[in-house]
Enzyme design. Structure first.
Site, PDB file in Angstrom:
ATOM      1  N   PRO A  93      -2.569 -66.943 -59.598  1.00  0.00           N
ATOM      2  CA  PRO A  93      -3.457 -67.207 -60.721  1.00  0.00           C
ATOM      3  C   PRO A  93      -2.725 -67.817 -61.918  1.00  0.00           C
ATOM      4  O   PRO A  93      -1.798 -67.213 -62.451  1.00  0.00           O
ATOM      5  CB  PRO A  93      -4.003 -65.820 -61.077  1.00  0.00           C
ATOM      6  CG  PRO A  93      -3.556 -64.908 -59.985  1.00  0.00           C
ATOM      7  CD  PRO A  93      -2.366 -65.534 -59.370  1.00  0.00           C
ATOM      8  N   GLU A  94      -3.135 -69.005 -62.278  1.00  0.00           N
ATOM      9  CA  GLU A  94      -2.677 -69.622 -63.516  1.00  0.00           C
ATOM     10  C   GLU A  94      -3.873 -69.636 -64.458  1.00  0.00           C
ATOM     11  O   GLU A  94      -4.889 -69.004 -64.159  1.00  0.00           O
ATOM     12  CB  GLU A  94      -2.107 -71.022 -63.230  1.00  0.00           C
ATOM     13  CG  GLU A  94      -0.993 -70.957 -62.188  1.00  0.00           C
ATOM     14  CD  GLU A  94      -0.387 -72.303 -61.823  1.00  0.00           C
ATOM     15  OE1 GLU A  94      -0.345 -73.188 -62.689  1.00  0.00           O
ATOM     16  OE2 GLU A  94       0.050 -72.468 -60.673  1.00  0.00           O
TER      17      GLU A  94
END
Length: 269
Positions: free
Chosen positions: A2-3
């Site tokens: 997850p960015e």
DNA sequence: CCCGTGCCCTGGCGGC
DNA sequence: TGCCGCCAGGGCACGG
């Protein structure tokens, strides 16, 4: 992993699904994820109402009456909303809510973190106090000032959340490809114009990715925040051996700042 | 200031 | 088929 766009997608879903719900109890099934005092974490959250979820960079923040829970998903952290289904061995923190829902934090690698903060200290203490601005919020001048004297590679600068927040390995590669900048270039060798171009690319890519994340989520009953759609937009990341979409040269995988880094040696200079 | 390394952790994969 | 060993990675601590 997850960015910013994936965390934003999770934030939106959690905000929509859980706002107004009240925490009844908290189970910590694997301790080292919770970085604050374990007893305080399980006792102080009881009867707190969920005001909503916000986000800073890759950090997700659960806003409560008197507290904020600052959450980092690291590589594989994800949330599920369940009711009374059997608990998976990868579900480490469970928030039991008065509605009967259970917010479950699931993390195979157990790298994620949670910090409990009183509201006054949320932004003035670790880990949010030293976080850089997001690409959308930082100005061209600020960004260039931050990188122009650095002897670090531009790739490692983009990954440094104290400089600019929200980019991870994937979007950093895509940003540098879009800006046609080689990841091993040093910050001090980046021109003002190139700096602007990098910032513009980062903003554009994150914006597009957030849009895609938003369009992908149709079912809220499966695992939250898994989009899969942004992968169709990748130009270089994970494309080793494939032709560059612009010049058709073979994409290379190199190592920069200890990270696997994908680059078109022809387009990016 | 910057770099590399190790740490955290475990599923998945390559090699034999 | 099975097992071993290594890699992946975000962020930080540490030593150079």
């Amino acid at each position: 992993m997850p960015e910013l766009p994936e965390v934003e997608t999770v934030r939106r879903i959690l905000d929509e699904q859980l706002k107004g719900d009240v925490i009844q109890s908290v189970d910590i099934r694997y301790q080292s994820i919770v970085k604050s005092d374990q007893d305080e974490f399980t006792t102080k959250l009881v009867n707190q109402t969920i005001d909503g979820f916000s986000r800073m960079g890759k950090y997700l923040i659960m806003n409560l009456d008197y507290y904020d829970v600052i959450i980092h998903l690291r590589m594989e952290g994800k949330f599920f909303i369940k009711h009374h289904e059997e608990i998976s061995s990868h579900e480490h923190i469970i928030f039991h809510l008065k509605s009967g829902k259970e917010l479950r934090y699931h993390d195979v690698r157990k790298f994620g973190t949670m910090h409990l903060k009183t509201k006054e200290t949320t932004f003035s203490t670790y880990p949010l106090n030293a976080l850089g601005k997001e690409p959308e919020a930082i100005t061209e001048v600020e960004f260039y000032q931050k990188i122009k004297h650095k002897k670090a590679t531009i790739k490692s600068i983009l990954l440094d959340q104290h400089v600019i927040s929200g980019l991870g390995n994937i979007y950093a590669d895509e940003t540098l490809f879009a800006a046609k900048i080689h990841p091993t270039r040093l910050g001090c060798n980046i021109t003002n114009e190139e700096s602007n171009s990098i910032l513009h690319a980062a903003k554009h890519i994150l914006y597009e990715a957030v849009l895609l994340g938003g369009t992908t989520i149709r079912s809220y009953t499966s695992q939250l925040g898994v989009t899969g759609l942004f992968q169709t937009k990748l130009n270089v990341h994970l494309k080793k051996g494939k032709p560059c979409p612009v010049c058709h040269h073979e994409i290379q995988k190199i190592r920069v700042a200890g990270r696997g880094t994908y680059v078109c040696e022809s387009c990016q200079t």
